[in-house]
Design an enzyme around this catalytic site. Structure first.
Site, PDB file in Angstrom:
ATOM      1  CD  GLU A   1      -2.324  -1.629   2.626  1.00  0.00           C
ATOM      2  OE1 GLU A   1      -2.094  -0.887   3.596  1.00  0.00           O
ATOM      3  OE2 GLU A   1      -2.914  -2.720   2.737  1.00  0.00           O
TER       4      GLU A   1
ATOM      5  CD  GLU B   1      -3.242  -4.683   5.361  1.00  0.00           C
ATOM      6  OE1 GLU B   1      -4.433  -5.052   5.273  1.00  0.00           O
ATOM      7  OE2 GLU B   1      -2.906  -3.481   5.382  1.00  0.00           O
TER       8      GLU B   1
ATOM      9  CG  PHE C   1       2.198   0.974  10.874  1.00  0.00           C
ATOM     10  CD1 PHE C   1       3.185   1.500  11.700  1.00  0.00           C
ATOM     11  CD2 PHE C   1       1.589   1.806   9.954  1.00  0.00           C
ATOM     12  CE1 PHE C   1       3.544   2.836  11.610  1.00  0.00           C
ATOM     13  CE2 PHE C   1       1.948   3.149   9.854  1.00  0.00           C
ATOM     14  CZ  PHE C   1       2.926   3.671  10.688  1.00  0.00           C
TER      15      PHE C   1
ATOM     16  CB  ILE D   1       1.778  -8.363   9.953  1.00  0.00           C
ATOM     17  CG1 ILE D   1       2.571  -9.155   8.909  1.00  0.00           C
ATOM     18  CG2 ILE D   1       1.815  -9.062  11.302  1.00  0.00           C
ATOM     19  CD1 ILE D   1       4.057  -9.294   9.210  1.00  0.00           C
TER      20      ILE D   1
ATOM     21  N   PRO E   1      -3.557 -10.382   9.151  1.00  0.00           N
ATOM     22  CG  PRO E   1      -5.009  -8.768   8.288  1.00  0.00           C
ATOM     23  CD  PRO E   1      -3.780  -8.936   9.152  1.00  0.00           C
TER      24      PRO E   1
ATOM     25  CG  HIS F   1      -0.165   2.819  13.665  1.00  0.00           C
ATOM     26  ND1 HIS F   1      -1.520   2.734  13.821  1.00  0.00           N
ATOM     27  CD2 HIS F   1       0.032   3.238  12.387  1.00  0.00           C
ATOM     28  CE1 HIS F   1      -2.125   3.112  12.695  1.00  0.00           C
ATOM     29  NE2 HIS F   1      -1.213   3.416  11.810  1.00  0.00           N
TER      30      HIS F   1
HETATM   31  C1  LIG Z   1      -5.685  -2.999   7.703  1.00  0.00           C
HETATM   32  C2  LIG Z   1      -4.967  -1.700   7.583  1.00  0.00           C
HETATM   33  N1  LIG Z   1      -4.005  -1.568   6.660  1.00  0.00           N
HETATM   34  C3  LIG Z   1      -3.331  -0.423   6.523  1.00  0.00           C
HETATM   35  C4  LIG Z   1      -3.612   0.641   7.330  1.00  0.00           C
HETATM   36  C5  LIG Z   1      -2.852   1.961   7.152  1.00  0.00           C
HETATM   37  N2  LIG Z   1      -3.799   2.940   6.607  1.00  0.00           N
HETATM   38  C6  LIG Z   1      -4.445   3.797   7.406  1.00  0.00           C
HETATM   39  S1  LIG Z   1      -5.604   4.657   6.583  1.00  0.00           S
HETATM   40  C7  LIG Z   1      -5.224   3.924   5.115  1.00  0.00           C
HETATM   41  C8  LIG Z   1      -5.994   4.287   3.881  1.00  0.00           C
HETATM   42  C9  LIG Z   1      -7.468   4.105   4.094  1.00  0.00           C
HETATM   43  O1  LIG Z   1      -8.163   4.519   2.985  1.00  0.00           O
HETATM   44  P1  LIG Z   1      -9.731   4.560   2.958  1.00  0.00           P
HETATM   45  O2  LIG Z   1     -10.267   3.244   3.412  1.00  0.00           O
HETATM   46  O3  LIG Z   1     -10.136   5.015   1.618  1.00  0.00           O
HETATM   47  O4  LIG Z   1     -10.161   5.623   4.071  1.00  0.00           O
HETATM   48  P2  LIG Z   1      -9.782   7.174   4.106  1.00  0.00           P
HETATM   49  O5  LIG Z   1      -8.488   7.298   4.837  1.00  0.00           O
HETATM   50  O6  LIG Z   1      -9.731   7.668   2.718  1.00  0.00           O
HETATM   51  O7  LIG Z   1     -10.876   7.808   4.898  1.00  0.00           O
HETATM   52  C10 LIG Z   1      -4.195   3.016   5.286  1.00  0.00           C
HETATM   53  C11 LIG Z   1      -3.608   2.220   4.212  1.00  0.00           C
HETATM   54  C12 LIG Z   1      -4.602   0.466   8.304  1.00  0.00           C
HETATM   55  N3  LIG Z   1      -4.936   1.443   9.159  1.00  0.00           N
HETATM   56  N4  LIG Z   1      -5.263  -0.699   8.406  1.00  0.00           N
END
Ligand SMILES: Cc1ncc(C[n+]2csc(CCOP(=O)(O)OP(=O)(O)O)c2C)c(N)n1
Ligand SMILES: Cc1ncc(C[n+]2csc(CCOP(=O)(O)OP(=O)(O)O)c2C)c(N)n1
Ligand SMILES: [Mg+2]
Ligand SMILES: [Mg+2]
Lengths: 365, 326, 326, 365
Positions: free
Chosen positions: C29, C60, C83, C87, C89, C129
């Protein structure tokens, strides 16, 4: 219009469609007959006030973060209509399962500004908030709250309580199996749950086209066997109406619904992000023209429901609320370190008690 | 008292828990009409209805996530994962949600759920059906991890798990499901969730194990006694939290300890026990704390699995070596 | 030699690996245009194109499963999990597939993949995190688990991980990403994946740690030397397999050992090391092997995290106690 | 016909449909113009032979299991047309990712009968089979092979190889997030992969209606942004044609396809299962009327492509092959115990070598 047709000679055994909902256009004019809820001036003004408060609050939170007094923070800039519109259609006894960016929904449901700051300031007590005690806290692992929503809804149905679970997540979350599994289960049991995706076009730096090959996110519900609708997520009137309808259907035993709220994240992903690295200023600029607060204001003003004086008074009020909340937050004394063991279990097992004592004894370590 | 196999004891405990508390629901793959692939939930759907005994879609993440959602609203879900090899999709829910919901909301929401799953090898099952990765779970703060080794303990510990206000992973030794028989009184009495069971007293050597390996461990104790060695046998039963006092007390007495588990050696839960003994009872030790474990390789399929699992012979060899050490 | 931070060293190694071998692809990502939320993949997409530096959907399980599929066809995927808290999943893919593809096909298909993820607390990040659950991974047969603690070692170990014919989980100490600086020569030289690094020699006490905690551990060694205690410091660096010889050799020399890690104590990887020392070097031990670890609770959010992580003070206290033991 | 329409007054922005494919009806008569492949008599006979062999092989395997000479085994009874039909449309260089019940596909691709027995007999060497060396082994954790298929297809696309990944799984697997995540990714990158669900109506004891609220499984592809088609999975002509089309499209860079093969599991789930516990005999009886082998035979006989003598000869041939394979399997000497450490890593780390020696030294333990 999107459509997938192959083998035109084979018989069709199922058809599906996705509809789109919008009432108020970016300039505040009306695109189609308004829903019943829009005739309630108090409601429209309450929605407006909530969005303005949220935007101002976000600003303050970012300022606190920039000066080292708050942790990472995610603003709702540009997408305030979604979580505010959805929450406004819920009853107190319904259950909210929000994502980390759904401040707007929490505030509407009675969570205090200072509690939200506490959470983003790194204090778990922010999750023991003044909103409905059955509501879930912000969910950080993306999409992982969706199965909880299905579980909550199953419990509500089993107990025959006329309550609805409402689960919010982002466009990125629609790629997670968690969301799919939860929606599929909700479809099997026609559960009282509404899933809402805030499609703000971006998951941090990943644009929607890399998130999915779908033309709409609303069509994801087809795989779960229920209805998905696309809504103009910057039109709070549309959000409110779609939410009302979906929540009512769920409450009435008609099963789950899925709402795709199409909007835009005008700000950085969080205070740790620099969106300029991955998206052009023009794109952001273009979306500023559609943003929900100016849009509703234009409508209210045109309808003579809102004046410059109202605006000034609201700004002052919000400023005051936000400042007071920030002060309360900053004045909150940190928990004692050893409380990290509290609420780990209902009762701390003796075998870990020594660790708690060690922490308690070493405050100055 | 009536005789029951271990799996029958599980079934009795589930029925009793459901009878006692309308908030208890059972969910998982094939738990309904079919009564579970091992028959652990046989008859429950008939008795309590399909809403409280629910066949879920085939999705383990979902099962664990549903449990969290239900539990947070005050129900007491008991999820079943068909084999431990399929529990990994639950780990996100277990680590990030179930185990910390109470802590992260400072007590506002809680997670009184149980996740049951068959544990271990030895039934000549297909690939991925022979897992024993309890150590991964026992590392998660906020979780309880429990594993019975007899029908009575299965009954009492499962009742305790269901009634416990916090999330419990309940590991059921597959190999003993039908092989272990014993008297079980369906009296609704739970056993404590933080107390090890001393199955046999002895002053020369402490043998510690849990789950199915207790079978070989008890056999070893028997055989050792014929050699004049009085082994104390501890069934750890609850791995998290575990009963340090009983373990340390026994080792203080015997000065010699062999830990037996089926899981791979490296990072197995035996390491935690050995490390704790070495840290807290070093001066009592008359010999190195020795682990007899599964090997650090993938559990082989049926043709070789017997060579993977700790055998009576391996336990005896280790026990003799520990007893002769000076 | 040019100076680099740890995260820059990661970036150099990735670029080098991609340059050397067209089968290396980077996926995860935000690894593309954005260059990763910590900038570990900065510039790679520009240089190697969006097909080889791929922004995946937010999933993930998918990332790890794609890696297995690609690797089985002979590519060398390097997946990033944003982070360590995300991990979990991946565990099904890691345990049931990546780690055993070679074994279960008897060498027909293999899985040369790397899964990188930031590890540990201390950067005042939000909930979930701050995870350090390396012990779960180190229990999985067939996997390698690696964690560098300096820019040079990050560079050399990551190159080795990418080139290794088996799956490697590569844990990057978040707290050191920018804090750790050092000379890194981008010479394409890999480090061995089964050798611990002795960062400091000493005869009185062995300090063992890995990842970010080496910082406090080295500081402790420095402080101890002022008290007349010569501590040997071992950076374990590779947790699975780990370098028993170096550990046991050092303890045989010093007779005293303190293990420092950030993860929760119970079932942490320190247990494995302590258990092994107690089993294999009991007679060398002059004091109990002592663990200084994170506590058995959920890592608290920013306001309290500093009290969770082992502090210099706690290490010093343990070290002094171990040295005074007799 | 299934269809979901709400809010008839809102504009439709996307439409989708699912089509159904069948050529040969249960009595062997033709329901619509046959596809090109059906004009190849040799192909039809090869398909027939493969299905008959598979059925006989299954019988033998069950007999071996019942007499304690084989482990748990999953028969294909009633659904032979699916994996045989699919595999028949693949090229050698394509990559198969099968589920544990896809013996038919493995056999078509050159895996030996005795290798399959070896696997179910509990010997990993059954996975080092004589089929294409890049094919995946049986996958037991349901649905977990789908992300591999996406990864394989990504690699094929990246390398610009005109090869296709073909992934098979059951109706139960469609509830797993793994499958959804993989399909969604395939949709983003228009990968050369075909996903096939063998909808045999049951996942052990769980009927389809508890698996999903969907009217068809084919519509699951809509959530991934590509086309799903429903096929009569007991009509091998239809399976072959659907597979051919989908694989060709994937090979030609037109992206992924999804095939729902509707069939029925006439047997128990595995030798460990007793289906009588959870489904009525009448249901099974009814489905016997539609089964694929009798159906194709009826067609072939009607077309004078197949005679009683052919049938007898085939039966004898298959019997011989199966018996020889069983003998070879039973004669296979078990691996040495210490080989459990072989192929754990490319080279066994020294630290585990002592364990291998221990096993090697304790053969009689
Ligand atoms: C399972 C998971 N993977 C990665 C992250 C890191 N992360 C936090 S927000 C985000 C993007 C989320 O995008 P979206 O679902 O479109 O929500 P938005 O932030 O746009 O409101 C990521 C990759 C996380 N919090 N949870
Ligand atoms: C992830 C996972 N969960 C549970 C199981 C146990 N199990 C084996 S087969 C099966 C049912 C599968 O049904 P389906 O996908 O429809 O395939 P079928 O057996 O009908 O071919 C279950 C639950 C498993 N193998 N994998
Ligand atoms: Mg988004
Ligand atoms: Mg099925």
């Amino acid at each position: 219009m999107a459509s997938r047709r192959v083998n035109q000679d084979l018989p069709v055994i199922a058809r599906f469609e996705v509809r789109h909902r919008n009432y108020v256009s970016p300039d505040g004019s009306i695109t189609r007959p308004l829903p019943a809820s829009a005739s309630d001036a108090n409601l429209l003004i309450a929605l407006y006030r909530a969005m303005v408060l949220l935007r101002l609050f976000d600003k303050k939170a970012v300022a606190l973060q920039r000066t080292g007094r708050l942790g990472t923070y995610a603003v709702s800039l540009g997408q305030e209509a979604v979580s505010v519109g959805i929450a406004s259609a819920m009853r107190e006894e319904d259950v909210l399962l929000p994502s980390y960016r759904d401040n707007g929904a929490l505030l509407w449901r009675g969570v205090k500004l200072e509690e939200i700051l506490l959470f983003w300031g790194g204090d778990e007590r922010g999750n023991r908030f003044s909103g409905p005690p059955h509501d879930f806290p912000f969910c950080v692992p993306v999409g992982s709250q969706a199965p909880h929503a299905a579980g909550v809804a199953y419990a509500l149905k089993l107990r025959k309580e006329p309550r609805v679970a409402v689960c919010l997540f982002g466009d990125g979350a629609t790629s997670k199996g968690d969301v799919y599994e939860a929606m599929n289960f909700a479809g099997v049991h026609k559960l009282p749950v509404v899933f809402v995706v805030t499609n703000n076009q971006w998951a941090i730096s990943v644009p929607l086209r890399l998130q999915t090959g779908c033309e709409t996110l609303a069509q994801k519900a087809i795989a779960a066997g229920f209805t998905g609708e696309q809504v103009d997520g910057s039109d709070v009137v549309a959000m409110r109406a779609a939410a009302e309808e979906a929540i009512r259907a769920a409450r009435d035993g008609k099963g789950p619904r899925f709402i795709e709220a199409v909007t835009y994240r005008l700000g950085d992903h969080t205070t740790s992000d620099d969106a300029a690295r991955y998206r052009p200023a023009e794109e952001v600029q273009a979306h500023w023209k559609k943003e929900p607060i100016a849009r509703l204001r234009a409508y209210l003003v045109a309808q003579k429901m809102w004046s410059k004086a109202d605006e000034e008074q609201l700004a002052a009020e919000c400023h005051e609320r936000v400042e007071v909340a920030a002060e309360r937050y900053l004045a909150t004394v940190p928990r004692l370190p050893e409380t990290m063991f509290d609420h780990l279990y209902a009762e701390l097992p003796e075998v870990y008690a020594a660790q708690r004592r060690e922490v308690a004894g070493g405050h100055d370590a | 008292m009536p005789e029951a196999t271990l799996v029958e004891a599980i079934n009795l405990a589930l029925a009793r828990a459901m009878e006692d508390d309308p908030d208890v629901v059972v969910l998982g793959e094939d738990v309904g009409v079919n009564g579970g692939v091992f028959r652990a939930t046989a008859g429950l759907q008939k008795r309590f209805g399909p809403e409280r005994v629910l066949d879920t879609p085939l999705a383990e993440l979902l099962i664990s996530g549903l449990c969290v959602g239900m539990a947070a609203q005050g129900m007491k879900p008991v999820g079943e994962i068909q084999f431990m090899g399929f529990i990994y999709p639950c780990l996100d829910q277990l680590v990030n949600h179930a185990s910390r919901l109470r802590n992260r909301t400072q007590g506002r929401l809680t997670c009184p759920m149980v996740l049951r799953t068959p544990h271990g090898a030895g039934i000549r099952a297909p690939e991925h059906h022979s897992e024993s990765t309890e150590a991964m779970l026992a590392h998660i703060p906020g979780l309880r991890v429990v594993m019975p080794s007899s029908p009575e303990r299965a009954y009492g510990l499962l009742l305790a798990a269901v009634r416990d206000p916090d999330p419990v992973v309940f590991l059921e030794p597959t190999r003993l499901y039908r092989a272990a028989k014993g008297e079980v009184e369906d009296n609704g009495e739970a056993l404590p969730l933080d107390t090890a069971f001393v199955l046999r007293e002895g002053r020369d050597l402490t043998l510690i194990s849990w789950g199915a390996m207790l079978k070989e461990t008890m056999a070893a104790a028997e055989a050792l006694s014929a050699e004049g060695i009085a082994a104390e046998v501890i069934d750890l039963a609850t791995l998290k939290p575990y009963d340090e006092d009983t373990v340390l007390g026994s080792v203080a007495k015997t000065g010699r300890c062999v830990i037996v588990h089926e899981a791979a050696r490296t990072g197995g839960f035996g390491a935690e026990i050995a490390a704790t003994i070495a840290e807290r009872r070093l001066s009592s030790l008359l010999a190195p704390v020795t682990r007899v474990t599964g090997y650090d390789t993938v559990v082989p399929m049926a043709r070789l699995e017997q060579y993977y699992m700790p055998s009576l012979g391996r336990i005896m060899t280790a026990a003799r070596r520990v007893c002769q050490f000076s």
